[in-house]
Design a protein around this motif. Structure first.
Motif, PDB file in Angstrom:
ATOM      1  N   MET A  25       0.725  -1.710   0.204  1.00 22.05           N
ATOM      2  CA  MET A  25       0.229  -0.218   0.314  1.00 22.05           C
ATOM      3  C   MET A  25       0.767   0.894   0.157  1.00 22.05           C
ATOM      4  SD  MET A  25      -3.582   0.609   0.315  1.00 22.05           S
ATOM      5  CE  MET A  25      -3.975   2.049   0.942  1.00 22.05           C
ATOM      6  N   THR A  26       0.731   2.627  -0.961  1.00 29.02           N
ATOM      7  CA  THR A  26       1.641   2.789  -0.841  1.00 29.02           C
ATOM      8  C   THR A  26       0.820   4.461  -0.738  1.00 29.02           C
ATOM      9  OG1 THR A  26       0.651   3.803  -3.373  1.00 29.02           O
ATOM     10  CG2 THR A  26       3.408   2.730  -3.049  1.00 29.02           C
ATOM     11  N   THR A  27       1.373   5.306  -0.285  1.00 26.82           N
ATOM     12  CA  THR A  27       0.201   6.686   0.963  1.00 26.82           C
ATOM     13  C   THR A  27      -0.333   7.848  -0.597  1.00 26.82           C
ATOM     14  OG1 THR A  27       2.035   6.923   2.168  1.00 26.82           O
ATOM     15  CG2 THR A  27       1.161   8.484   2.289  1.00 26.82           C
ATOM     16  N   PRO A  28      -1.528   7.938  -0.590  1.00 31.15           N
ATOM     17  CA  PRO A  28      -1.833   8.877  -1.769  1.00 31.15           C
ATOM     18  C   PRO A  28      -1.056  10.288  -1.247  1.00 31.15           C
ATOM     19  CG  PRO A  28      -3.159   7.647   0.091  1.00 31.15           C
ATOM     20  CD  PRO A  28      -2.015   7.562   1.211  1.00 31.15           C
ATOM     21  N   THR A  29      -0.785  10.496  -3.013  1.00 25.17           N
ATOM     22  CA  THR A  29      -0.441  11.798  -2.810  1.00 25.17           C
ATOM     23  C   THR A  29      -1.350  13.129  -3.219  1.00 25.17           C
ATOM     24  OG1 THR A  29       0.189  11.327  -5.190  1.00 25.17           O
ATOM     25  CG2 THR A  29       2.096  10.524  -3.769  1.00 25.17           C
ATOM     26  N   VAL A  30      -2.841  12.646  -4.083  1.00 27.53           N
ATOM     27  CA  VAL A  30      -3.096  13.643  -3.649  1.00 27.53           C
ATOM     28  C   VAL A  30      -4.544  13.814  -2.794  1.00 27.53           C
ATOM     29  CG1 VAL A  30      -2.788  13.359  -6.423  1.00 27.53           C
ATOM     30  CG2 VAL A  30      -3.932  12.142  -5.013  1.00 27.53           C
ATOM     31  N   SER A  31      -5.709  14.643  -3.386  1.00 27.21           N
ATOM     32  CA  SER A  31      -6.048  14.518  -1.025  1.00 27.21           C
ATOM     33  C   SER A  31      -7.662  13.823  -2.171  1.00 27.21           C
ATOM     34  CB  SER A  31      -7.385  16.149  -1.944  1.00 27.21           C
ATOM     35  OG  SER A  31      -7.544  16.748  -3.117  1.00 27.21           O
ATOM     36  N   PRO A  32      -8.417  13.355  -1.918  1.00 23.81           N
ATOM     37  CA  PRO A  32      -9.717  11.681  -1.576  1.00 23.81           C
ATOM     38  C   PRO A  32     -10.245  13.082  -2.881  1.00 23.81           C
ATOM     39  CG  PRO A  32      -8.821  12.714   0.578  1.00 23.81           C
ATOM     40  CD  PRO A  32      -8.076  13.301  -0.176  1.00 23.81           C
ATOM     41  N   ASP A  33     -10.918  13.997  -2.654  1.00 22.09           N
ATOM     42  CA  ASP A  33     -11.715  14.600  -4.441  1.00 22.09           C
ATOM     43  C   ASP A  33     -10.759  14.781  -5.625  1.00 22.09           C
ATOM     44  OD1 ASP A  33      -9.827  16.451  -2.938  1.00 22.09           O
ATOM     45  OD2 ASP A  33     -11.792  17.689  -2.719  1.00 22.09           O
ATOM     46  N   THR A  34      -9.533  14.903  -5.572  1.00 20.68           N
ATOM     47  CA  THR A  34      -9.005  14.828  -6.777  1.00 20.68           C
ATOM     48  C   THR A  34      -9.227  14.126  -7.763  1.00 20.68           C
ATOM     49  OG1 THR A  34      -6.716  16.132  -5.622  1.00 20.68           O
ATOM     50  CG2 THR A  34      -7.212  15.082  -8.134  1.00 20.68           C
ATOM     51  N   VAL A  35      -9.668  14.665  -9.020  1.00 19.72           N
ATOM     52  CA  VAL A  35     -10.121  13.577 -10.169  1.00 19.72           C
ATOM     53  C   VAL A  35      -9.237  13.576 -10.583  1.00 19.72           C
ATOM     54  CG1 VAL A  35     -11.240  13.786 -11.665  1.00 19.72           C
ATOM     55  CG2 VAL A  35     -12.418  14.463  -9.657  1.00 19.72           C
ATOM     56  N   GLY A  36      -8.800  12.365 -11.755  1.00 19.10           N
ATOM     57  CA  GLY A  36      -7.748  12.186 -12.435  1.00 19.10           C
ATOM     58  C   GLY A  36      -7.990  12.443 -13.763  1.00 19.10           C
ATOM     59  N   VAL A  37      -7.494  12.924 -15.021  1.00 14.07           N
ATOM     60  CA  VAL A  37      -7.911  13.110 -15.611  1.00 14.07           C
ATOM     61  C   VAL A  37      -6.749  12.160 -17.165  1.00 14.07           C
ATOM     62  CG1 VAL A  37      -8.331  14.950 -17.674  1.00 14.07           C
ATOM     63  CG2 VAL A  37      -8.593  15.749 -15.524  1.00 14.07           C
ATOM     64  N   LEU A  38      -6.921  11.253 -17.185  1.00 22.33           N
ATOM     65  CA  LEU A  38      -6.042  10.662 -18.444  1.00 22.33           C
ATOM     66  C   LEU A  38      -6.363  10.705 -19.713  1.00 22.33           C
ATOM     67  CD1 LEU A  38      -4.294   7.888 -19.169  1.00 22.33           C
ATOM     68  CD2 LEU A  38      -6.283   6.584 -18.573  1.00 22.33           C
ATOM     69  N   PHE A  39      -5.195  11.316 -20.472  1.00 19.73           N
ATOM     70  CA  PHE A  39      -5.407  11.197 -21.656  1.00 19.73           C
ATOM     71  C   PHE A  39      -4.801  10.227 -22.323  1.00 19.73           C
ATOM     72  CE2 PHE A  39      -5.408  15.779 -19.819  1.00 19.73           C
ATOM     73  CZ  PHE A  39      -6.131  16.444 -20.383  1.00 19.73           C
ATOM     74  N   MET A  40      -5.121   9.514 -23.345  1.00 15.73           N
ATOM     75  CA  MET A  40      -5.007   8.595 -24.275  1.00 15.73           C
ATOM     76  C   MET A  40      -4.499   8.801 -25.723  1.00 15.73           C
ATOM     77  SD  MET A  40      -6.661   5.381 -22.307  1.00 15.73           S
ATOM     78  CE  MET A  40      -8.620   5.903 -22.866  1.00 15.73           C
ATOM     79  N   ALA A  41      -3.476   8.827 -25.973  1.00 16.34           N
ATOM     80  CA  ALA A  41      -3.295   8.656 -27.347  1.00 16.34           C
ATOM     81  C   ALA A  41      -2.506   7.745 -28.319  1.00 16.34           C
ATOM     82  CB  ALA A  41      -1.773   9.849 -27.314  1.00 16.34           C
ATOM     83  N   TYR A  42      -1.824   7.890 -29.338  1.00 17.58           N
ATOM     84  CA  TYR A  42      -1.539   6.221 -30.072  1.00 17.58           C
ATOM     85  C   TYR A  42      -0.103   5.658 -29.579  1.00 17.58           C
ATOM     86  CZ  TYR A  42      -2.026   3.088 -33.919  1.00 17.58           C
ATOM     87  OH  TYR A  42      -1.834   2.673 -34.962  1.00 17.58           O
ATOM     88  N   GLY A  43       0.568   7.207 -29.567  1.00 15.15           N
ATOM     89  CA  GLY A  43       1.981   6.584 -28.699  1.00 15.15           C
ATOM     90  C   GLY A  43       2.934   6.765 -30.039  1.00 15.15           C
ATOM     91  N   GLY A  44       4.164   6.642 -30.176  1.00 16.95           N
ATOM     92  CA  GLY A  44       5.241   6.842 -31.897  1.00 16.95           C
ATOM     93  C   GLY A  44       6.703   6.671 -30.650  1.00 16.95           C
ATOM     94  N   PRO A  45       7.324   5.763 -31.365  1.00 19.49           N
ATOM     95  CA  PRO A  45       8.755   5.584 -31.321  1.00 19.49           C
ATOM     96  C   PRO A  45       9.262   7.468 -30.952  1.00 19.49           C
ATOM     97  CG  PRO A  45       8.106   5.861 -33.794  1.00 19.49           C
ATOM     98  CD  PRO A  45       7.282   5.988 -33.324  1.00 19.49           C
ATOM     99  N   GLU A  46      10.407   7.488 -30.108  1.00 19.11           N
ATOM    100  CA  GLU A  46      10.939   8.512 -30.256  1.00 19.11           C
ATOM    101  C   GLU A  46      12.520   8.708 -31.039  1.00 19.11           C
ATOM    102  OE1 GLU A  46      10.097  10.968 -27.454  1.00 19.11           O
ATOM    103  OE2 GLU A  46       9.047   9.796 -26.236  1.00 19.11           O
ATOM    104  N   THR A  47      12.713   6.957 -30.796  1.00 22.88           N
ATOM    105  CA  THR A  47      13.803   6.713 -32.460  1.00 22.88           C
ATOM    106  C   THR A  47      14.074   5.866 -33.165  1.00 22.88           C
ATOM    107  OG1 THR A  47      15.048   5.029 -30.824  1.00 22.88           O
ATOM    108  CG2 THR A  47      15.394   7.577 -29.938  1.00 22.88           C
ATOM    109  N   LEU A  48      14.684   5.986 -33.870  1.00 21.35           N
ATOM    110  CA  LEU A  48      14.312   4.805 -35.239  1.00 21.35           C
ATOM    111  C   LEU A  48      14.936   3.065 -34.378  1.00 21.35           C
ATOM    112  CD1 LEU A  48      15.720   6.587 -38.658  1.00 21.35           C
ATOM    113  CD2 LEU A  48      13.282   6.648 -37.530  1.00 21.35           C
ATOM    114  N   ASP A  49      15.110   3.101 -33.206  1.00 22.21           N
ATOM    115  CA  ASP A  49      15.623   2.113 -32.795  1.00 22.21           C
ATOM    116  C   ASP A  49      14.651   1.597 -32.070  1.00 22.21           C
ATOM    117  OD1 ASP A  49      18.219   2.542 -33.849  1.00 22.21           O
ATOM    118  OD2 ASP A  49      18.570   3.335 -31.760  1.00 22.21           O
ATOM    119  N   ASP A  50      13.654   2.227 -31.611  1.00 22.55           N
ATOM    120  CA  ASP A  50      12.551   1.829 -31.213  1.00 22.55           C
ATOM    121  C   ASP A  50      11.147   1.383 -32.437  1.00 22.55           C
ATOM    122  OD1 ASP A  50      12.227   3.118 -28.727  1.00 22.55           O
ATOM    123  OD2 ASP A  50      11.609   4.780 -29.484  1.00 22.55           O
ATOM    124  N   MET A  51      11.430   0.998 -33.400  1.00 19.94           N
ATOM    125  CA  MET A  51      10.612   1.345 -34.868  1.00 19.94           C
ATOM    126  C   MET A  51      10.437  -0.176 -34.854  1.00 19.94           C
ATOM    127  SD  MET A  51       9.905   3.612 -35.907  1.00 19.94           S
ATOM    128  CE  MET A  51       8.038   2.733 -37.469  1.00 19.94           C
TER     129      MET A  51
END
Ligand SMILES: C=CC1=C(C)c2cc3[nH]c(cc4nc(cc5[nH]c(cc1n2)c(C)c5CCC(=O)O)C(CCC(=O)O)=C4C)c(C)c3C=C
Ligand SMILES: [Fe+2]
Ligand SMILES: [Fe+2]
Length: 316
Positions: A1-27
């Motif tokens: 169990m980790t200690t919360p770092t946000v107040s209990p009323d904090t709403v998370g906003v999860l932005f999701m995207a496709y993702g992309g390689p940062e270098t050609l080695d990632d291909m």
């Protein structure tokens, strides 16, 4: 169990995207994930690596995503609600499942999840949402998630695209503007999705009609095309952009404005598939093709993201 770092009323906003390689080695790893572990033939790996090399050797998508997230969170400050932003990618780091773990560790109990893609499909948005559920299961945690499924008719998104259309037309001399033809497009998907009742193609056409209407185009001044079909043997939704340009050229069209409505930032599907590959086809056909910038951090688009997120936060 980790200690919360946000107040209990904090709403998370999860932005999701496709993702992309940062270098050609990632291909190789990036393609292995997109292709769900199917071996990538070396010719395909080479071809796609070369496409990325021509747009700078890396994907600009992670950077644009971060800029869009920062701008949206700034716009959301006005709500006065305690919110915390997270980024999760479908096909590359930071993986959605790892971000969900971070949200659990931070003590997030409620969250809104949005994909940086306005149209719903079982092959896109639904897959991102499944990854959230997998992350929660994997890490034995619970967060109350509200999902944004689509935002393809939001007024700010439509207006921002209609402005791009007008900007493209106005880049031609005034005397030529009435001859300009606008091609609206989005990523193709296998034809089978329509048989399965997927809303993707209908939602795209709905967006396209609204954009054309708001840009003041009549039926002859615009048309629809798919682009960037995957390299698999099954049939993909068409017409593809290259064959569509050919058909337009046969009808005498010489000036084209290309506005991809399914993508919200500049990345390989635009920077290579349109700016390099489609441009070459257009040149060979004797056409001038103009592609106005993608939405990226356009304030109207950022306002749209903030508004759809705010509505979901209010319902939590
Ligand atoms: C609506 C669906 C899809 C969107 C939006 C999308 C965006 C997107 N794609 C890439 C890069 C690649 N996509 C590739 C394959 C691929 N993409 C989709 C769907 C969407 N992609 C599918 C269904 C597939 C086929 C997967 C398979 O099983 O084969 C590839 C791999 C090479 C290829 O097949 O062309 C790349 C690379 C980006 C950067 C992007 C941006 C948001
Ligand atoms: Fe893709
Ligand atoms: Fe693609």
């Amino acid at each position: 169990m980790t200690t919360p770092t946000v107040s209990p009323d904090t709403v998370g906003v999860l932005f999701m995207a496709y993702g992309g390689p940062e270098t050609l080695d990632d291909m190789p790893g990036y393609l292995a994930d997109i292709r769900a572990g199917r071996v990538t033939p070396s010719a395909v790996l080479e071809e796609i690596t070369n496409n990325y090399r021509q747009i700078g050797g890396r994907s600009p998508l992670p950077e644009f995503t971060r800029a869009q997230v920062d701008a949206t969170m700034q716009a959301l400050e006005a709500t006065g609600r305690p919110l915390k932003a997270y980024i999760g990618m479908r096909h590359w780091t930071p993986w959605i499942e790892d971000t969900v773990r971070q949200m659990l560790d931070d003590g997030i109990q409620k969250a809104v999840a949005i994909v940086l893609a306005p149209h719903f499909s079982s092959m896109s948005v639904a897959k991102y949402q499944k990854k959230i559920k997998a992350g929660l299961e994997m890490h034995h945690g619970h967060i109350d998630f509200e999902f944004v499924n689509q935002y393809h008719t939001e007024p700010g998104y439509i207006t921002a695209l209609a402005q791009r259309v007008r900007e493209g037309i106005q880049s031609f001399p005034e005397s030529e503007q009435s001859d300009v033809h606008v091609v609206l497009s989005a990523h193709s998907l296998p034809v089978r999705i329509t048989r399965e009742g997927d809303p993707y193609a209908d939602q795209l056409l709905e967006s396209a009609r609204l954009v054309a209407q708001q840009a003041g185009l009549n039926e002859e001044q615009w048309s629809w095309s798919f682009q960037s079909a995957g390299r698999s043997p099954e049939p993909w939704l068409g017409p593809q952009l290259d064959e569509h340009l050919q058909a337009l050229a046969e009808k005498g069209v010489k000036k084209v404005v290309s506005v991809p409505v399914g993508f919200v930032s500049d990345h390989v599907e635009i920077l290579f598939d349109i700016d390099i590959a489609a441009q070459e086809v257009a040149r060979e056909l004797g056409m001038t093709l103009v592609r106005p910038p993608a939405l990226n951090t356009d304030p109207l688009f950022i306002g749209t993201l903030a508004s759809v997120i705010e509505r979901k936060v209010a319902s939590l």
